[in-house]
Write a protein that holds these residues in place. Structure first.
Motif, short mmCIF file in Angstrom:
data_model
loop_
_atom_site.label_atom_id
_atom_site.label_comp_id
_atom_site.label_asym_id
_atom_site.label_seq_id
_atom_site.Cartn_x
_atom_site.Cartn_y
_atom_site.Cartn_z
N PHE A 1 75.61 -1.33 8.47
CA PHE A 1 75.18 0.03 8.77
C PHE A 1 73.82 0.06 9.48
O PHE A 1 73.15 1.09 9.52
N ALA A 2 73.40 -1.09 10.01
CA ALA A 2 72.17 -1.13 10.81
C ALA A 2 72.48 -1.22 12.30
O ALA A 2 71.59 -1.00 13.13
N LEU A 3 73.72 -1.54 12.64
CA LEU A 3 74.06 -1.76 14.05
C LEU A 3 74.00 -0.46 14.86
O LEU A 3 73.44 -0.42 15.96
N ARG A 4 74.57 0.63 14.31
CA ARG A 4 74.57 1.89 15.05
C ARG A 4 73.16 2.46 15.20
O ARG A 4 72.79 2.94 16.29
N PRO A 5 72.31 2.46 14.15
CA PRO A 5 70.94 2.91 14.36
C PRO A 5 70.19 2.11 15.41
O PRO A 5 69.37 2.67 16.16
N LEU A 6 70.45 0.80 15.50
CA LEU A 6 69.77 -0.01 16.50
C LEU A 6 70.22 0.37 17.92
O LEU A 6 69.45 0.29 18.87
N ALA A 7 71.47 0.77 18.05
CA ALA A 7 71.99 1.11 19.37
C ALA A 7 71.60 2.51 19.82
O ALA A 7 71.71 2.83 21.02
N ALA B 1 68.19 5.08 11.49
CA ALA B 1 68.15 5.45 12.91
C ALA B 1 66.78 6.02 13.28
O ALA B 1 66.21 5.67 14.34
N TRP B 2 66.24 6.89 12.43
CA TRP B 2 64.92 7.47 12.69
C TRP B 2 63.85 6.37 12.67
O TRP B 2 62.96 6.33 13.52
N GLU B 3 63.95 5.46 11.68
CA GLU B 3 62.97 4.37 11.58
C GLU B 3 63.05 3.46 12.79
O GLU B 3 62.02 3.04 13.35
N ALA B 4 64.28 3.11 13.22
CA ALA B 4 64.43 2.24 14.39
C ALA B 4 63.88 2.91 15.65
O ALA B 4 63.24 2.26 16.49
N ALA B 5 64.12 4.23 15.77
CA ALA B 5 63.61 4.95 16.94
C ALA B 5 62.08 4.94 16.97
O ALA B 5 61.46 4.73 18.03
N MET B 6 61.44 5.17 15.82
CA MET B 6 59.98 5.15 15.75
C MET B 6 59.44 3.78 16.11
O MET B 6 58.47 3.65 16.88
N LEU B 7 60.06 2.71 15.56
CA LEU B 7 59.58 1.36 15.83
C LEU B 7 59.77 0.98 17.29
O LEU B 7 58.93 0.29 17.89
N LYS B 8 60.89 1.42 17.90
CA LYS B 8 61.10 1.15 19.33
C LYS B 8 60.04 1.85 20.17
O LYS B 8 59.52 1.29 21.14
N THR B 9 59.73 3.07 19.78
CA THR B 9 58.71 3.84 20.51
C THR B 9 57.36 3.14 20.45
O THR B 9 56.58 3.16 21.41
#
Length: 835
Positions: A818-824, A738-746
């Protein structure tokens, strides 16, 4: 202690969130060991309780290729309440001259007293008296496989060894079938009176005579055995009794069962990785609680005791669940298991195997939870409130000593339960080495991922995947360890099975004969050879005289007591004589031509080395009730892997002059000519027995395949446990994703690119686990096929590709779920600092 108990009780009220991986790992591992143990225990109990039924009596006196003399039979009868004579041999059953109308059968000729114990079940349900036949033609009972192969039904006529019989019934169950071991063909039963004074029992023919006896209730079996061995010393008699009615079956069940339990222990070892990760994550999650307790004055021992009590309660729950699952599976499938076994077995609960499984579960849980717990004692209250890790330092000396003690206990307990120290040490050593190599492989993969990052510039998806694999919180170790061991066992089974089948289908036809032919009478060998030589399809014919004998003594001492339970010393072996050697002499000298002195012997070099036989030693072999003591003068290089004629023991011709014997021949011909060869032989020599080498090898292959399926099933439990660990690792890494996905989205990455990075990361780690498993499988396949079986090993690519695909699919499923919730998740909610 009361304070620790109170703390543990309050903590457990919060539920078992985060412990489901530990519970599932324990449950699956314990269930696998318990289920195998229950089935093994039921079979061993049946072999013990039904010894008299399986043997056919309380005691059995067996003679090789002869019947008891009148005075010998009288001695046996005087000490029994009833005696039954059974003669066992191989022959050809035929309904015509076409090869499709002929089949090899293991024949049991019985007298009117058979069976003394148990019941012979037939279809239709006739009595053994039906063997008298009808219309003056003797009767025969046939195994259903044999009847179906030849298209026979009750009332049809068939020939056995050139003699007419009429089928009276199909054999449903023989009470004594387990004690006879595995034959080369399906069984048939005839009356003893129907084959007396026929070529089937002519001097030199290959048969065994068994005298089954029921004894008075007060008979001491040990005393009677000693008396019988004294009375029949040198007569070639072998004793069996109800205490060990089927030693071969008992030995096979014990070894296979112990091996499967050890494979189940490998599953527990994989589960131990999940247990260790679960405990480590739990302690990290409970860091504020530990800090608060420390700040309030709780001692380290009190905190450790509270956490140990919680782990003990959860471990006990997992073990109990595993016992219930294992027992439930076995009891639920009891009907299927009982129907598939060749002896009556009653599946039920047995505290012994259940206790063994529970002990293994407890020991493995303690072993893998020990290191994470040891780190807890080094946590300080000041640092626990800060968001810093406790590090991965090596535990202290007390923890290392306790780890060594637990490992020693596991090895000792495993060897004690199995009774097979060599198998246990080899299996557990293999598991330990495999886990070590898998750990090193995980470290290597992480190192390679870090080194490859700079080469992935301009490809952000690949670069992100490599960074995650090589990073400090990488899941590579958990993935490789959890999947690697199960995939390795499956890969090894696949390569060994494929290698053995390939050796049979590809390599053996180049060197192996088409047929082994036995029961050739001395006056038939010349016309037999002439007939085959005139066939253009036959490329080679070899023939040798053959007798059977039991090696009873080496240097005047009991061979099995002084030189172990080697296969050469168990039961009877083929014996021949020759003027000149057929194989290369590796040591010593062959006897001179026309030698007529004291008996001399030549022995297979490999087997001589294995049993410790030296040049100049004497061996005593009992042939047809006569002891022949010969001096070993040479060793020969006998290659049994070719499938041709090979004898461990060869004597000089003078030693066996005048002994009744038959001839053994091998026929070399292409598969296309096998049918014509069999047809011509059947017309000229109906009494001989031709064993098609391909059929015999197929029976061996089928037996090996059954073992491979059992091993694969046990390895499947290991793989399932690994998948649970894999899911646990993926779930534990959800926060980091989740942290990694948030950083990459940013930074501007799209959801598709982030999902592709997650998928590529999982696929690479799964492929790495599969490649490590292929390496293990290839090495195991080469070792078994090349070193043990002596065949040429060829790597099988299809099972290897399936293993890699399995690893990739497993990690993809676990990772993407377990990647779907971090992406959302929204970046702002994830990146905001915790209050």
């Amino acid at each position: 202690m009361s304070l620790a108990l109170s703390i543990a009780r309050r903590e457990l009220r919060g539920g078992i969130r985060g412990f489901w991986v530990m519970l599932l790992c324990l449950m699956l591992g314990v269930a696998a060991i318990a289920s195998v143990g229950l089935v093994r225990s039921a079979i061993e109990r049946a072999l013990s309780d039904q010894g008299a039924v399986l043997l056919g009596g309380d005691a059995q006196y067996e003679f090789t290729y002869r019947r008891a003399k009148p005075e010998e039979l009288q001695w046996i009868t005087d000490r029994a309440t009833a005696v039954s004579e059974v003669i066992d041999f191989r022959s050809m059953l035929s309904t015509g001259t076409d090869p499709a109308d002929r089949a090899l059968t293991q024949v049991k000729a019985v007298d009117g007293a058979y069976p003394l114990t148990g019941k012979l079940q037939l279809d239709p349900p006739v009595t053994p008296d039906a063997l008298t036949g009808k219309g003056g033609v003797p009767g025969i009972f046939l195994d259903p496989i044999l009847a179906d192969r030849l298209g026979l039904s009750p009332g049809d006529k068939v020939q056995l060894g050139g003699q007419d019989f009429v089928m009276m019934a199909r054999i449903v169950r023989e009470p004594d079938s387990t004690g006879t071991g595995m034959g080369l063909g399906p069984h048939s039963i005839v009356s003893l009176t129907a084959i007396e004074n026929t070529p089937l029992l002519s001097p030199g023919s290959l048969f065994e005579t068994e005298y089954r006896a029921t004894l008075p209730p007060d008979t001491d079996l040990a005393t009677l055995k000693q008396q019988a061995e004294t009375r029949f010393d040198g007569a070639g008699m072998r004793w069996s009794d109800r205490r060990r009615a089927a030693p071969g079956a008992e030995r096979f069940v014990q070894r296979l069962g112990s091996f499967l339990v050890l494979v189940g222990l490998a599953g527990l070892a994989v589960g131990g990785v999940g247990i260790s990760a679960t405990v480590a994550a739990w302690i990290e999650r409970k860091a504020p609680t530990i800090a608060t307790l420390r700040a309030l004055g709780a001692t380290g021992s009190t905190i450790r005791a509270a956490f140990l009590l919680q782990l003990a309660a959860l471990g006990l729950a997992g073990i109990l669940a595993g016992l219930v699952l294992g027992a439930g599976l076995v009891l639920g499938a009891s009907g299927l298991i009982e129907r598939s076994l060749p002896l009556p077995v009653e599946i039920g609960l047995d505290p012994g195997p259940l206790g063994e499984a529970a002990l293994y579960g407890a020991l493995v849980a303690m072993l893998f939870a020990l290191w994470p717990l040891s780190r807890m004692s080094k946590m300080r209250a000041a640092t626990l409130y800060r968001d810093t890790g406790a590090g991965r330092r090596l535990p202290g000396l007390p923890t290392l000593l306790l780890t060594a003690a637990l490992l020693t206990i596991i090895v000792t307990v495993s060897a004690w339960f199995s009774g097979l120290w060599t198998l246990t040490l080899a299996s557990l050593g293999g598991i330990a080495v495999a886990l070590l190599i898998l750990t090193l492989a995980a470290s290597l993969i992480r190192w390679l991922a870090r080194r490859a990052q700079h080469r992935a510039r301009g490809r952000p998806v690949l670069r992100a995947a490599l960074a995650a694999i090589g990073g400090p919180r990488s899941e590579a170790r958990s993935v490789i360890l959890s999947l690697g061991l199960g995939l390795s066992v499956l890969a090894a089974v696949g390569q060994v099975d494929s290698g053995l089948r390939g050796a049979i289908d590809r390599d053996l036809p180049k060197v192996a004969p088409a047929y082994f032919v036995i029961d050739i009478q001395p006056d038939q060998i010349q016309p037999f050879t002439d007939l085959l030589v005139d066939m253009p399809e036959v490329t080679k014919v070899e023939s040798v005289p053959m007798l059977r004998g039991v090696i009873t003594k080496i240097n005047g001492e009991d061979a099995r007591k002084t030189h172990g339970e080697h296969w050469v010393l168990r039961g009877d072996r083929g014996v021949t004589y020759a003027e000149t050697p057929r194989e290369k002499i590796t040591a010593g000298e062959w006897w001179p031509k026309d030698y007529s002195g004291p008996p001399l012997a030549s022995f297979s070099a490999k087997e001589a080395q294995e049993i410790g036989l030296k040049l100049g030693d004497t061996i005593t072999v009992n042939i047809l009730g006569r002891d022949i003591t010969a001096k070993v003068t040479s060793f020969r290089d006998v290659d049994f892997s070719t499938g041709g004629i090979g004898f461990v023991l060869t004597l000089d011709p003078a030693a066996l002059r005048g002994a009744p014997h038959t001839w053994l021949a091998t026929i070399y011909a292409p598969p296309s000519a096998e049918a014509q060869v069999m047809r011509d032989l059947a017309e000229r020599f109906p009494n001989i027995t031709a064993i098609r080498v391909r059929d015999a090898l197929q029976r061996v292959t089928d037996a090996l395949s059954a073992i491979a399926r059992a091993t694969s099933l046990a390895a499947g439990v290991t793989l399932l446990t690994g998948f649970v660990v894999l899911i646990g690792a993926a779930a534990a890494g959800e926060r980091e994703r989740a942290w990694e996905a948030a950083m990459l989205k940013t930074l501007g990455a799209t959801r598709g690119a982030i999902l592709a990075s997650f998928a590529l990361r999982s696929a690479l780690m799964g492929a790495a686990a599969g490649l490590v498993a292929i390496l293990f499988g290839g090495l195991a396949g080469w070792a078994v096929v090349d070193l043990v079986m002596g065949a040429e090993f060829h790597f099988a690519p299809i099972p290897a590709l399936l293993i890699v695909a399995g690893g990739v699919i497993a990690t993809l499923l676990a990772g993407l779920v377990f990647a779907l919730r971090p992406l959302a998740a929204r970046p702002a909610g994830v990146l905001r600092a915790p209050e």
